[in-house]
Write a protein that holds these residues in place. Structure first.
Motif, PDB file in Angstrom:
ATOM      1  N   ALA A 196      11.616  -0.637   5.324  1.00 11.86           N
ATOM      2  CA  ALA A 196      10.430  -0.137   4.643  1.00 11.86           C
ATOM      3  C   ALA A 196       9.404  -1.248   4.556  1.00 11.86           C
ATOM      4  CB  ALA A 196      10.790   0.349   3.242  1.00 11.86           C
ATOM      5  N   ARG A 197       8.141  -0.861   4.677  1.00  9.43           N
ATOM      6  CA  ARG A 197       7.087  -1.843   4.459  1.00  9.43           C
ATOM      7  C   ARG A 197       6.888  -2.039   2.963  1.00  9.43           C
ATOM      8  NH1 ARG A 197       2.614   0.840   6.403  1.00  9.43           N
ATOM      9  NH2 ARG A 197       3.996   2.483   7.135  1.00  9.43           N
ATOM     10  N   GLY A 198       6.356  -3.176   2.607  1.00  4.14           N
ATOM     11  CA  GLY A 198       6.124  -3.437   1.191  1.00  4.14           C
ATOM     12  C   GLY A 198       5.056  -2.524   0.642  1.00  4.14           C
ATOM     13  N   PRO A 199       5.047  -2.338  -0.677  1.00  3.98           N
ATOM     14  CA  PRO A 199       4.034  -1.465  -1.277  1.00  3.98           C
ATOM     15  C   PRO A 199       2.640  -2.055  -1.091  1.00  3.98           C
ATOM     16  CG  PRO A 199       5.243  -2.650  -2.965  1.00  3.98           C
ATOM     17  CD  PRO A 199       5.909  -2.959  -1.674  1.00  3.98           C
ATOM     18  N   GLU A 200       1.671  -1.188  -0.879  1.00  2.45           N
ATOM     19  CA  GLU A 200       0.297  -1.648  -0.666  1.00  2.45           C
ATOM     20  C   GLU A 200      -0.319  -2.120  -1.981  1.00  2.45           C
ATOM     21  OE1 GLU A 200      -1.626  -1.666   2.286  1.00  2.45           O
ATOM     22  OE2 GLU A 200       0.269  -1.292   3.324  1.00  2.45           O
ATOM     23  N   GLU A 201      -0.125  -1.305  -3.008  1.00  7.29           N
ATOM     24  CA  GLU A 201      -0.743  -1.664  -4.290  1.00  7.29           C
ATOM     25  C   GLU A 201       0.096  -2.731  -4.991  1.00  7.29           C
ATOM     26  OE1 GLU A 201       2.087   1.653  -5.405  1.00  7.29           O
ATOM     27  OE2 GLU A 201       0.950   0.947  -3.688  1.00  7.29           O
ATOM     28  N   LYS A 202      -0.585  -3.492  -5.810  1.00  7.61           N
ATOM     29  CA  LYS A 202       0.126  -4.550  -6.527  1.00  7.61           C
ATOM     30  C   LYS A 202       0.896  -3.935  -7.682  1.00  7.61           C
ATOM     31  CE  LYS A 202      -3.004  -8.304  -5.486  1.00  7.61           C
ATOM     32  NZ  LYS A 202      -3.900  -9.338  -5.995  1.00  7.61           N
ATOM     33  N   PRO A 203       2.169  -4.244  -7.805  1.00  8.12           N
ATOM     34  CA  PRO A 203       2.932  -3.700  -8.927  1.00  8.12           C
ATOM     35  C   PRO A 203       2.525  -4.396 -10.221  1.00  8.12           C
ATOM     36  CG  PRO A 203       4.293  -5.193  -7.661  1.00  8.12           C
ATOM     37  CD  PRO A 203       2.979  -5.126  -6.970  1.00  8.12           C
ATOM     38  N   GLU A 204       2.842  -3.730 -11.285  1.00  6.62           N
ATOM     39  CA  GLU A 204       2.563  -4.291 -12.598  1.00  6.62           C
ATOM     40  C   GLU A 204       3.370  -5.579 -12.771  1.00  6.62           C
ATOM     41  OE1 GLU A 204       2.782  -2.461 -17.052  1.00  6.62           O
ATOM     42  OE2 GLU A 204       2.925  -1.085 -15.351  1.00  6.62           O
ATOM     43  N   GLU A 205       2.740  -6.579 -13.298  1.00  8.13           N
ATOM     44  CA  GLU A 205       3.452  -7.844 -13.422  1.00  8.13           C
ATOM     45  C   GLU A 205       4.375  -7.844 -14.630  1.00  8.13           C
ATOM     46  OE1 GLU A 205       1.502 -11.630 -13.021  1.00  8.13           O
ATOM     47  OE2 GLU A 205       0.386 -10.822 -11.317  1.00  8.13           O
ATOM     48  N   GLY A 206       5.419  -8.624 -14.555  1.00  4.50           N
ATOM     49  CA  GLY A 206       6.324  -8.776 -15.689  1.00  4.50           C
ATOM     50  C   GLY A 206       7.408  -7.722 -15.730  1.00  4.50           C
ATOM     51  N   LEU A 207       7.488  -6.882 -14.713  1.00  2.85           N
ATOM     52  CA  LEU A 207       8.547  -5.885 -14.674  1.00  2.85           C
ATOM     53  C   LEU A 207       9.487  -6.204 -13.514  1.00  2.85           C
ATOM     54  CD1 LEU A 207       6.821  -2.442 -15.250  1.00  2.85           C
ATOM     55  CD2 LEU A 207       8.391  -3.634 -16.765  1.00  2.85           C
ATOM     56  N   ALA A 208      10.732  -6.422 -13.834  1.00  4.44           N
ATOM     57  CA  ALA A 208      11.703  -6.630 -12.765  1.00  4.44           C
ATOM     58  C   ALA A 208      11.952  -5.300 -12.071  1.00  4.44           C
ATOM     59  CB  ALA A 208      12.990  -7.197 -13.334  1.00  4.44           C
ATOM     60  N   GLU A 209      12.142  -5.358 -10.771  1.00  6.70           N
ATOM     61  CA  GLU A 209      12.312  -4.120 -10.021  1.00  6.70           C
ATOM     62  C   GLU A 209      13.509  -4.214  -9.097  1.00  6.70           C
ATOM     63  OE1 GLU A 209       8.015  -2.290  -9.288  1.00  6.70           O
ATOM     64  OE2 GLU A 209       8.268  -4.270  -8.440  1.00  6.70           O
ATOM     65  N   GLU A 210      13.977  -3.043  -8.679  1.00  7.01           N
ATOM     66  CA  GLU A 210      15.042  -3.057  -7.688  1.00  7.01           C
ATOM     67  C   GLU A 210      14.749  -2.008  -6.620  1.00  7.01           C
ATOM     68  OE1 GLU A 210      18.804  -2.180  -9.391  1.00  7.01           O
ATOM     69  OE2 GLU A 210      18.275  -0.142  -9.944  1.00  7.01           O
ATOM     70  N   ALA A 211      15.206  -2.312  -5.412  1.00  5.82           N
ATOM     71  CA  ALA A 211      15.039  -1.380  -4.307  1.00  5.82           C
ATOM     72  C   ALA A 211      16.413  -0.908  -3.877  1.00  5.82           C
ATOM     73  CB  ALA A 211      14.337  -2.077  -3.152  1.00  5.82           C
ATOM     74  N   LEU A 212      16.526   0.407  -3.650  1.00 12.26           N
ATOM     75  CA  LEU A 212      17.790   0.944  -3.190  1.00 12.26           C
ATOM     76  C   LEU A 212      17.531   2.190  -2.351  1.00 12.26           C
ATOM     77  CD1 LEU A 212      19.571   2.693  -6.181  1.00 12.26           C
ATOM     78  CD2 LEU A 212      17.249   1.881  -6.264  1.00 12.26           C
ATOM     79  N   ILE A 213      18.574   2.662  -1.688  1.00 19.07           N
ATOM     80  CA  ILE A 213      18.404   3.842  -0.847  1.00 19.07           C
ATOM     81  C   ILE A 213      18.673   5.092  -1.677  1.00 19.07           C
ATOM     82  CG2 ILE A 213      19.233   5.097   1.153  1.00 19.07           C
ATOM     83  CD1 ILE A 213      19.746   2.571   2.544  1.00 19.07           C
ATOM     84  N   VAL A 214      17.686   5.976  -1.730  1.00 14.95           N
ATOM     85  CA  VAL A 214      17.858   7.277  -2.369  1.00 14.95           C
ATOM     86  C   VAL A 214      17.444   8.319  -1.336  1.00 14.95           C
ATOM     87  CG1 VAL A 214      17.083   8.824  -4.191  1.00 14.95           C
ATOM     88  CG2 VAL A 214      17.400   6.401  -4.683  1.00 14.95           C
ATOM     89  N   ALA A 215      18.370   9.192  -1.010  1.00 13.65           N
ATOM     90  CA  ALA A 215      18.116  10.258  -0.045  1.00 13.65           C
ATOM     91  C   ALA A 215      17.516   9.699   1.247  1.00 13.65           C
ATOM     92  CB  ALA A 215      17.218  11.328  -0.649  1.00 13.65           C
ATOM     93  N   ASP A 216      18.199   8.717   1.806  1.00 12.40           N
ATOM     94  CA  ASP A 216      17.828   8.152   3.106  1.00 12.40           C
ATOM     95  C   ASP A 216      16.509   7.409   3.134  1.00 12.40           C
ATOM     96  OD1 ASP A 216      20.070   8.596   4.428  1.00 12.40           O
ATOM     97  OD2 ASP A 216      19.252   9.991   5.907  1.00 12.40           O
ATOM     98  N   LYS A 217      15.970   7.097   1.964  1.00 14.17           N
ATOM     99  CA  LYS A 217      14.717   6.350   1.932  1.00 14.17           C
ATOM    100  C   LYS A 217      14.866   5.193   0.971  1.00 14.17           C
ATOM    101  CE  LYS A 217      10.865   9.381   3.035  1.00 14.17           C
ATOM    102  NZ  LYS A 217       9.934  10.338   2.463  1.00 14.17           N
ATOM    103  N   ILE A 218      14.156   4.134   1.266  1.00 13.72           N
ATOM    104  CA  ILE A 218      14.185   3.012   0.330  1.00 13.72           C
ATOM    105  C   ILE A 218      13.152   3.266  -0.761  1.00 13.72           C
ATOM    106  CG2 ILE A 218      13.791   0.540   0.059  1.00 13.72           C
ATOM    107  CD1 ILE A 218      14.762   0.125   2.879  1.00 13.72           C
TER     108      ILE A 218
END
Lengths: 230, 271
Positions: A196-218
């Protein structure tokens, strides 16, 4: 490999080694005073076996031995949590990756299943452009993954810092692997064979995030407050 | 020599960001402060530090001849015309491309460090052999970069390599800063750059047309008491390198004062 014999102790005479008892045998705190009598002043390496020790426990150990003029240099353990605490306190650490089995009567080592690696590896320091950290198992990075750098692991990728480069979890096909970071702004994310390409918009700062596969998509979600072993 | 010689590598990864210009200006600025300084052009394949210093026609020998013992070190050193505290040593001849090895570089630098308090090594662009040679002899480094994404990326790579070589401290000079473009966010800001590179900032150098003029003349800006923006920045960097506590300019305030506006008006040529 569970016991370090006396000969090895003499080779490095300036550094002594003790093994804590296994957790099923006796408590480590009651074990310490007995051991103290045989130790000389100087440096000490402790094999913590299967104890899950937090920073407070390790500080207790540190103070206990320092009162007797002994400095702890290295912490060894089978348990990644103990190693995390130990490195946070600045000890040299050594995670023993061979799977420790609790049914100790038969100390047969579980054949490490390559699709379900259990070891955790550490790296402290930022990965700079062009650098590639590759690990069999889970990886915990204390630092950033800068643009142009890559981190990959057969298990989960955890970054105490920002991912601005490329992260690849489950590189040998484990689709349940996750990528988590304090700030997730990657160029590219890969989990198993998904890209997957990275998100275009800047995420909110100060929030830890995780990426995982849900229904064949990241997908990227806010990180759950507790880390669950998968 | 009482003080230990500081051997500083000036590198960037990407080409054309201003390594050689910084080396020349820093060398002159340090020499003007009375510090015996040597500049070593490690970019011998495409050497042009001599051009910037206006010393091209005085080069007779290079470090190569010194190492082969065909001449003495003092014969190969080219003293600057106006600043006798500054000497240039070209590492080699553009025609001979593969003679230099890291050990040669160490030998020549240890010879220089007996005579000078500062040795500035002008590193070639890239991270291949030329870079490895130049790094071998250095103790500390200045990384030059521009507020552009490609320059920052290459600088990041170079910093990683410097860290593995145990070079310390590594400091950052951000070159060709345009305060106006930074204010409108058309250019990476100082924070954007230091955020990624995580290095202590040794200085900012403002974009300045006078740099091009001085390069073509072979007279570094710091040589005259020119008051052009870049000249001030370069001498600030030199002073900070010496340990003086001089505040780093704030690009958002640069050029907004009445005096600066007037000065810019005077410098603008109207035809």
């Amino acid at each position: 490999m569970t016991s370090i014999n006396g000969n090895q102790m003499q080779v490095r005479s300036e550094r002594q080694v003790i093994n804590l008892p296994f957790s099923r045998d006796s408590d480590w705190k009651t074990f310490l005073p007995k051991k103290l009598k045989v130790l000389k002043k100087g440096y000490l390496e402790i094999h913590c076996q299967d104890w899950v020790l937090n920073c407070r426990d390790l500080l207790y150990l540190k103070n206990f031995f320092e009162n007797a003029g002994i400095t702890i240099t290295t912490i060894r353990s089978y348990i990644s949590e103990t190693i995390v605490s130990a490195s946070a306190l600045g000890f040299e650490t050594d995670l023993i990756l061979e799977k420790f089995t609790k049914s100790s009567s038969s100390l047969t080592k579980e054949s490490a299943n390559k699709n379900h690696p259990t070891g955790l590896s550490f790296h402290q320091g930022t990965l700079r452009s062009g650098e590639h950290l590759e690990v069999e198992g889970d990886v915990l990075l204390l630092g950033d993954v800068n643009p142009g750098a890559q981190i990959s692991a057969a298990g989960n990728v955890m970054v105490w810092g920002r991912i601005l480069g490329i992260a690849h979890a489950g590189k040998s096909g484990k689709t349940s692997a996750k990528i988590s970071a304090l700030q997730l702004r990657p160029v590219q994310l890969r989990i198993a064979n998904k890209v997957a390409r990275g998100p275009e918009e800047k995420p909110e700062e100060g929030l830890a995030e995780e990426a995982l596969i849900v229904a064949d998509k990241i997908v990227i979600n806010p990180l759950k407050p507790c880390f669950q072993k998968t | 020599m009482a003080k230990e010689t500081r051997i500083i590598l000036i590198c960037s990864g990407k080409g054309g960001v201003g390594k050689t210009t910084l080396t020349a200006n820093l060398g002159i600025a340090l020499a003007r402060q009375g510090v015996p300084t040597a500049v070593l052009d490690a970019d011998f394949g495409l050497r042009n530090l001599d051009l910037l210093l206006g010393l091209e026609n005085r080069i007779v020998y290079t470090a190569q001849e010194v190492l082969e013992e065909n001449c003495r070190l003092d014969q190969a050193l080219v003293k600057h015309k106006q600043e006798p505290n500054l000497a240039l040593l070209p590492a080699g001849n553009p025609r001979m491309l593969d003679w230099l090895k890291p050990d040669d570089m160490k030998r020549i630098v240890s010879m220089l460090s007996e005579l000078f308090e500062y040795v500035l090594i002008d590193c070639p662009a890239g991270v291949e052999d030329g870079f490895k040679n130049a790094v071998a002899a250095a103790k500390e480094a200045i990384v030059v970069t521009n507020p552009e994404i490609s320059a920052v990326r290459d600088a990041d790579r170079v910093i990683g390599l410097l860290n593995t070589q145990g070079i310390k401290p590594v400091q950052l000079v951000l070159n060709r800063v345009r305060p106006k473009m930074m204010a409108t966010q058309e250019m990476l800001s100082v924070e954007d750059v230091t955020d990624i590179l995580a290095l202590p900032l040794l200085g900012l150098v403002l974009e300045d047309e006078q740099v091009i003029v001085s390069t073509n003349r072979g007279e570094p800006l710091t040589l005259s008491s020119s008051n052009s923006p870049a000249a001030r920045c370069y001498s600030n960097v030199a002073q900070r390198l010496q340990g003086d506590d001089i505040p780093i300019i704030d690009p958002s305030k640069e050029g907004s004062g009445m005096r600066d506006k007037l000065k810019r008006l005077m410098q603008t040529k109207i035809f």
